[in-house]
Design an enzyme around this catalytic site. Structure first.
Site, PDB file in Angstrom:
ATOM      1  N   GLU A 289       0.799  -1.225   0.000  1.00 28.74           N
ATOM      2  CA  GLU A 289       0.000   0.000   0.000  1.00 28.74           C
ATOM      3  C   GLU A 289       0.833   1.278   0.000  1.00 28.74           C
ATOM      4  OE1 GLU A 289      -3.003  -0.378   3.054  1.00 28.74           O
ATOM      5  OE2 GLU A 289      -3.713  -2.288   2.242  1.00 28.74           O
ATOM      6  N   GLU A 404      -5.619 -10.403  -2.555  1.00 27.74           N
ATOM      7  CA  GLU A 404      -6.369 -10.413  -1.278  1.00 27.74           C
ATOM      8  C   GLU A 404      -7.870 -10.348  -1.507  1.00 27.74           C
ATOM      9  OE1 GLU A 404      -5.018  -7.337   1.393  1.00 27.74           O
ATOM     10  OE2 GLU A 404      -2.905  -7.807   1.087  1.00 27.74           O
TER      11      GLU A 404
HETATM   12  C1  XIL Z   1      -5.647  -7.198   7.769  1.00 26.57           C
HETATM   13  C2  XIL Z   1      -5.708  -8.510   8.517  1.00 26.57           C
HETATM   14  O1  XIL Z   1      -6.434  -9.452   7.777  1.00 26.57           O
HETATM   15  C3  XIL Z   1      -6.311  -8.312   9.868  1.00 26.57           C
HETATM   16  O2  XIL Z   1      -6.181  -9.525  10.593  1.00 26.57           O
HETATM   17  C4  XIL Z   1      -5.613  -7.192  10.601  1.00 26.57           C
HETATM   18  O3  XIL Z   1      -6.209  -6.948  11.848  1.00 26.57           O
HETATM   19  C5  XIL Z   1      -5.596  -5.942   9.761  1.00 26.57           C
HETATM   20  O4  XIL Z   1      -4.990  -6.215   8.546  1.00 26.57           O
HETATM   21  N1  XIL Z   1      -4.779  -5.073   3.207  1.00 26.57           N
HETATM   22  C6  XIL Z   1      -3.644  -5.722   3.603  1.00 26.57           C
HETATM   23  C7  XIL Z   1      -3.670  -6.612   4.780  1.00 26.57           C
HETATM   24  O5  XIL Z   1      -2.618  -5.682   2.916  1.00 26.57           O
HETATM   25  O6  XIL Z   1      -2.467  -6.560   5.503  1.00 26.57           O
HETATM   26  C8  XIL Z   1      -4.842  -6.319   5.691  1.00 26.57           C
HETATM   27  O7  XIL Z   1      -4.899  -7.401   6.604  1.00 26.57           O
HETATM   28  C9  XIL Z   1      -6.127  -6.197   4.909  1.00 26.57           C
HETATM   29  C10 XIL Z   1      -6.035  -5.073   3.916  1.00 26.57           C
END
Ligand code: XIL
Length: 485
Positions: A289, A404
């Protein structure tokens, strides 16, 4: 929590005795979990479990029933305990009891171990002298106890209609992945079976984020990451590791590093973590990000996200992170991972412009991850637009991946259509290297309302809370079957 340690299988009444050596002033506390706590980065939800603790003057038993953050019972008794002491916990006749010598505290059992297993953990105060667990002994009172090793073995058979099996059967052999976490893998047989049989790629959900893996300036903790990587190896899955450099999920000490030291801290972090997993991790999210969540850049789109690394090095933090990772593991594929770039618009434009600059400077980047979080109606992904973005990256010599995907707050039908559309896009583009979901089941999804008890789960994943497949699973299977022909 001793994730890799042995678990007890219990039926009926049982007792567990712990002998501890306790330096002066220290409290020794041991946890017996009936259900594994759910730990995400910023929070922890205790479910059924209890803590037994002993200090110089006090013996205490604290019980959580999973319905509240607060314990349902918290009993203490005065003791005079020597430096080495044996405390005995028992479940007996509908009570939970703790004793040391002649002192005993007891509370009614709200069913803490009704699921039939006990897992162990301990607490310690950072920086304080260690206490030692010298012996731990379990005895059946009636019924039985058995010790079971952490169930981490490979799952030999995959159903022929599993996602990974169907993907194997396509000419593409596209890896089908999911973000996974250690706690449910060791404690939930149904979750573990889905993980091993349906997926051919594992993304480390939280375990390799800096605040987990690098909790102190000179302290690295690879226990959970190693567990995930070993699980993947045992089940013939590729590992996609998440994430080296990110504006979030950094431990406090890291957030407080002086500006002048940040480059050194970042590159040491990258070198150490990549070095630890060299040869076992196929790919890394090197930078996660990098774009600002807002349109705050000079040309009206998002600028770079402001955070500790960007503040110290400007855009060059990205170059430095990729260069450091590549130097340590030249075989690993290195990704930049971003959300909200699936659609046309300023976010995609900014991401594209960024990777053009990176390529122009010779940064060793292999590809871009499209997170594909679909959390509101405006996030719906148009396969044709996503395809054009993957193709544009291919022109630059870059791979892409779906990193994701999850689909929140939609009817099961719409959810299925979104999952299948994006998978179809990835299958149709030769430079799309994997399709990975952000979790497996709503039982452990990342959109859960974590401060509500019991956990209010989300609905974004293909398997529901009971681990039953939702229409999304059939839609993903159909998409893979179609690709086969
Ligand atoms: C999220 C996790 O799934 C949660 O368990 C945590 O509390 C917060 O982060 N984008 C990303 C991930 O790259 O690292 C994030 O993961 C979700 C959004």
């Amino acid at each position: 929590m001793n994730l890799r340690g042995p678990q007890l299988k219990v039926r009926g009444d049982f007792q567990v005795s712990a002998t501890v050596h306790r330096p002066a002033g220290q409290t020794a506390s041991l946890y017996l979990y009936g259900e594994v706590p759910i730990v995400y980065d910023e929070w922890r939800q205790n479910r059924r479990g209890l803590r037994v603790a002993v200090s110089e003057r006090e013996l205490s038993l604290t019980v959580w029933d999973g319905r509240s953050a607060a314990p349902v019972a918290d009993r203490t008794a005065s003791v005079t305990s020597p430096a080495t002491v044996t405390v005995t916990f028992e479940r007996h006749g509908g009570d939970l009891a703790l004793s040391a010598g002649d002192t005993r505290v007891a509370v009614p059992d709200p069913g803490i171990f009704d699921a039939g297993s006990v897992m162990f953990g301990v607490d310690a105060v950072p920086g304080a002298p260690d206490w030692t667990l010298a012996a731990l002994e379990a005895t059946a009172r009636d019924g039985g106890v058995a010790v079971r090793d952490t169930p981490m073995t490979g799952q030999s058979t995959q159903p022929s209609d599993s996602l990974r099996g169907l993907a194997e059967a396509t000419g593409r052999r596209l890896p089908i992945g999911a973000a996974m976490a250690a706690e449910p893998l060791v404690s939930d047989d149904g979750y573990r079976a889905l993980a091993a049989t349906q997926f051919s790629m594992l993304t480390t959900e939280n375990a390799l984020k800096p605040q987990f893996v690098h909790p102190g300036p000179d302290t690295y903790d690879f226990a959970e990451g190693d567990l995930l990587v070993d699980f993947a190896a045992a089940n013939d899955m590729k590992v996609h590791a998440h994430t080296l450099v990110f504006g979030e999920a950094n431990p406090r000490w890291m957030q407080q590093v002086a500006l002048a030291d940040r480059e050194r801290v970042m590159t040491e972090h990258v070198r150490t973590v990549v070095g630890h997993y060299r040869g076992r991790v196929a790919e890394w999210d090197v930078v996660n990000e990098p774009l600002s969540p807002d349109d705050d850049g000079p040309d009206g789109g998002p600028g770079l996200r402001e955070h500790l690394w960007q503040e110290a090095m400007g855009e060059s933090y990205i170059d430095k992170a990729f260069t450091a990772a590549h130097a340590v593991d030249p075989e690993a594929k290195l990704y930049l991972n971003e959300f909200g770039a699936e659609a046309d618009g300023p976010r995609w434009d900014a991401l594209y412009a960024l990777v053009v600059r990176l390529k122009g400077r010779g940064v060793p980047i292999d590809g871009v991850g499209f997170q594909s979080h679909i959390h509101e109606a405006g996030d719906h992904i148009d396969p044709a637009v996503l395809r054009s973005h993957i193709a544009a990256l291919a022109e630059l010599g870059l791979s892409a991946r779906i990193s994701e995907i999850d689909v929140y707050g939609e009817s099961p039908r719409v959810q299925a259509t979104q999952f299948a559309g994006v998978l179809g896009t990835c299958l149709s583009e030769p430079t799309c290297t994997s399709f990975s979901i952000w979790g497996i089941t709503d039982r452990y999804g990342s959109t859960a309302e974590h401060d509500s008890y019991p956990l209010e789960t989300g609905d974004e994943l293909p398997w529901d809370q009971r681990l039953h497949p939702k229409p999304a699973v059939a839609a993903l299977r159909d998409t893979l079957r179609t690709a086969r022909r």
